[in-house]
Write a protein that holds these residues in place. Sequence first.
Motif, PDB file in Angstrom:
ATOM      1  N   PHE A   1     -12.387  -3.573   7.046  1.00 52.29           N
ATOM      2  CA  PHE A   1     -12.278  -2.164   7.408  1.00 52.29           C
ATOM      3  C   PHE A   1     -13.041  -1.303   6.413  1.00 52.29           C
ATOM      4  O   PHE A   1     -13.285  -1.691   5.273  1.00 52.29           O
TER       5      PHE A   1
ATOM      6  N   ARG B   1     -13.561   2.530  10.559  1.00 54.80           N
ATOM      7  CA  ARG B   1     -14.201   1.477  11.339  1.00 54.80           C
ATOM      8  C   ARG B   1     -13.690   0.103  10.920  1.00 54.80           C
ATOM      9  O   ARG B   1     -13.289  -0.107   9.768  1.00 54.80           O
ATOM     10  N   GLU B   2     -13.719  -0.819  11.859  1.00 52.40           N
ATOM     11  CA  GLU B   2     -13.381  -2.213  11.589  1.00 52.40           C
ATOM     12  C   GLU B   2     -14.646  -3.062  11.681  1.00 52.40           C
ATOM     13  O   GLU B   2     -15.569  -2.749  12.440  1.00 52.40           O
TER      14      GLU B   2
END
Length: 385
Positions: A294, A309-310
């Motif tokens: 992440f 965001r991943e």
Amino acid sequence: MKVGIVGLGYRLGYLAHVFTQVRPDFQIVGYVDPDPAGLPSMQERDIGAGRHFSTLEDMLETEKLDLLMVGSPNFCHLEHIRLGLEHGVKIFSEKPVVTDLEQTLELARLLSRFPADQLMVGLVMRYAPLYTELRRAQAEGILGNIASIEAAEHIAPFHGAFFMRDWRRYDKYSGGFLMEKCCHDLDLYNSIVGARPMRVASFGGRRSFTPENMPTNWGANDTEVYFRKPSGWMGTDRVFDSDADIVDSQTALIEYANGASLAFHANSNVADQFRRFCIIGAKGMAEGDFIRGFLRMHDARTSECVIDREFPRSTALSVHYGADEQMAADVYDHVTKGRPLPVSAIDALEAGLLIFMIEQARRTKTVVELGDSWARFDAALASEE
């Protein structure tokens, strides 16, 4: 593309698969290794290794290579790189590029005589999508001037046990634990700070892989964990009572020329491993973890989360967060089309020099100043030393 390999270990055996999947005309025409541990995995995948040569000189004089890949034990890199440079071949060397300060200065002097981009170094995390996004956001000004960084690389017991059983257990061969395992991370944070480190302190030792921590009754789980990763050259089956002289945990405090600081922690016996960072700037902060996948960034004035965001921990080809296949594609395009790369051999040498000084600080239990070492390094790059 015609490729030769010197040091066909597990890493280059794996990268051979990645490169051939990414660029099908990537052809290995020869290799040099008396005991190629990476060859069986290539044969299982039906990847040809070409002809076996007894010496690197023989391979370089026989084959007209587009690329020489160096995957030999770390202490051998300098001589293999030297031969490749002198034969006018593009070189991709696995990290770390060299193992001590004197080798660093010698390679710097060598590089002053050859094109700057003739040597590439496999600091694969520079190609990770998470790092690329972090640098993009930094360039947009989300972080502002970097004030401080807290970061860690914590690896699982099976990986730590591998270090205790492999040739990497000897400082003289590997350059030490931080050099072998964490040169990626320190290179990344050097690049994010954008200044040279100037002062370091460090503490560490062997605290986990010691005789008193050896299992009293070895069971199937112990065997699976501590022998999961195969050892290669100079391997041993001793995990907790080997003759290793590397440490298994270490901390470092680093001050940069621009006033930023970094606190870095590494440990090789962590039950739930992670590779995380917290970067604090004048305008915002970034938190992320390459393993847990992440990246979150917040604005300092509003506390608003501006990026969340991943990222994948692995992909079909990559064990490094999607970075291996990107590195393969970029290296191929650099060799064939001259496209720039996100990391240079000089970046790798600078990260290495930092680690040598961290090790000096740990051994001497002192705060070490880097100014004189940088002066020597710059003189070597200019062929003045």
